[in-house]
Design an enzyme around this catalytic site. Sequence first.
Site, PDB file in Angstrom:
ATOM      1  NE  ARG A 181      -1.164   2.474   2.833  1.00  0.00           N
ATOM      2  CZ  ARG A 181      -0.542   3.543   3.305  1.00  0.00           C
ATOM      3  NH1 ARG A 181      -0.369   4.633   2.550  1.00  0.00           N
ATOM      4  NH2 ARG A 181      -0.025   3.539   4.529  1.00  0.00           N
ATOM      5  CG  ASP A 182       3.506   4.081   2.946  1.00  0.00           C
ATOM      6  OD1 ASP A 182       3.893   4.932   2.129  1.00  0.00           O
ATOM      7  OD2 ASP A 182       3.297   4.337   4.142  1.00  0.00           O
ATOM      8  CG  HIS A 203       2.662   6.612  -2.182  1.00  0.00           C
ATOM      9  ND1 HIS A 203       1.679   7.406  -2.734  1.00  0.00           N
ATOM     10  CD2 HIS A 203       2.239   6.298  -0.926  1.00  0.00           C
ATOM     11  CE1 HIS A 203       0.708   7.579  -1.850  1.00  0.00           C
ATOM     12  NE2 HIS A 203       1.017   6.918  -0.751  1.00  0.00           N
ATOM     13  CB  SER A 258       2.111  11.487   7.110  1.00  0.00           C
ATOM     14  OG  SER A 258       0.992  11.082   7.836  1.00  0.00           O
ATOM     15  CG  HIS A 270       2.391   4.549   9.363  1.00  0.00           C
ATOM     16  ND1 HIS A 270       2.277   3.459   8.529  1.00  0.00           N
ATOM     17  CD2 HIS A 270       2.788   5.579   8.563  1.00  0.00           C
ATOM     18  CE1 HIS A 270       2.597   3.805   7.289  1.00  0.00           C
ATOM     19  NE2 HIS A 270       2.914   5.092   7.282  1.00  0.00           N
ATOM     20  CG  HIS A 292       6.799   7.610   6.206  1.00  0.00           C
ATOM     21  ND1 HIS A 292       6.856   7.062   4.943  1.00  0.00           N
ATOM     22  CD2 HIS A 292       5.491   7.559   6.569  1.00  0.00           C
ATOM     23  CE1 HIS A 292       5.647   6.703   4.552  1.00  0.00           C
ATOM     24  NE2 HIS A 292       4.795   6.995   5.526  1.00  0.00           N
ATOM     25  CE1 TYR A 300       0.042  11.987   4.293  1.00  0.00           C
ATOM     26  CE2 TYR A 300      -0.052  11.950   1.897  1.00  0.00           C
ATOM     27  CZ  TYR A 300      -0.463  11.459   3.122  1.00  0.00           C
ATOM     28  OH  TYR A 300      -1.383  10.437   3.163  1.00  0.00           O
TER      29      TYR A 300
END
Length: 341
Positions: free
Chosen positions: A17-18, A21, A171, A198, A200, A289
């Site tokens: 999913r991520d 991108h 995010s 979550h 990054h 983001y």
Amino acid sequence: MRRNSERPVRITEVCLRDGSHVMKHQFTEEQVRFVTRALDEAGMHYIEVSHGDGLGGSTLQYGKSLVNEMKLIEAAVDECKQAQIAVLLIPGIGTIHELKQAANIGAKLVRVATHVTEADVSAQHIQFARELGMEVCGFLMMAHSASVEKLVEQAKLMESYGAEAVYVTDSAGALLPHEVRERIRALRQSLNIEIGFHGHNNLSVAVANTITAIEEGATRIDGSVRCLGAGAGNAQTEVLLAVLDRMGYKLDIDLYKMMDVAEEVVAPLLPVPQEIQKGSLVMGYAGVYSSFLLHAERAAQRFNVDARDILIELGKRKVVGGQEDMILDVAAELAKIKMEV
């Protein structure tokens, strides 16, 4: 080691999913089947599958998917013997119609995501997901951009709507470990449901942040194999699992198999190796983001400006997910200023 929860830690793998991108939403059904099968055999708890921007994200603004996401979700469900398939839904992009479709073909978990100050728009979607019999989590995005007090307020709203867990969602990859600790601790003291994190890896602290979250009581965490996620990726799943094993956590996921998934299954799919480059570093630094990176790079090329300047300006304007159209506006403005100098 001591941690502030007795519940088991569960991982959601987000590379399908991520990572969409990074793949420009061009995953094939065969790729999704191959990755899902390998993750399932390794013992992964949840595997998230959908467009990078969640259900319904296949649009000109967010990027068109090569394959309809419902086909990809159905394929992933078909490959799972023990793992559960999760989906992401951002109200305003995805609808309850798409959520019902996903549930009907076997998705068991939905994370309903909103900007950290806009939890009120999640009420209908959370309640509907509960009616469908799905497991439901709230996902408060851009968590670095709000005060701890505001984060707690918004998390309580999601809890009141029926969310079974609420995630602190970094995010932008902008949070530092002490900031994660402060946020998770505040939620643990204020909520009666599970807490998730979550991250990054734009500032190279995603694994450290995730460990910090667990120490403070988070029981739901995310990772992406080989860092296949937006920006510089997420906490690298196989690395995170190795660290957790060293710390004494037994998650019933086969570490060697996850190393093999990373090296033999996911790595060959990467367009380029996932590493912290100047674009993703600036996103973490500016608090932007993570999925904006490729959009900013394309806009920079089109308008002959520096992508870093675009990202810094977006950070100053506090642009949030869903405002991708602002990237072109900022690039055009910077180009105009450049011409006038």
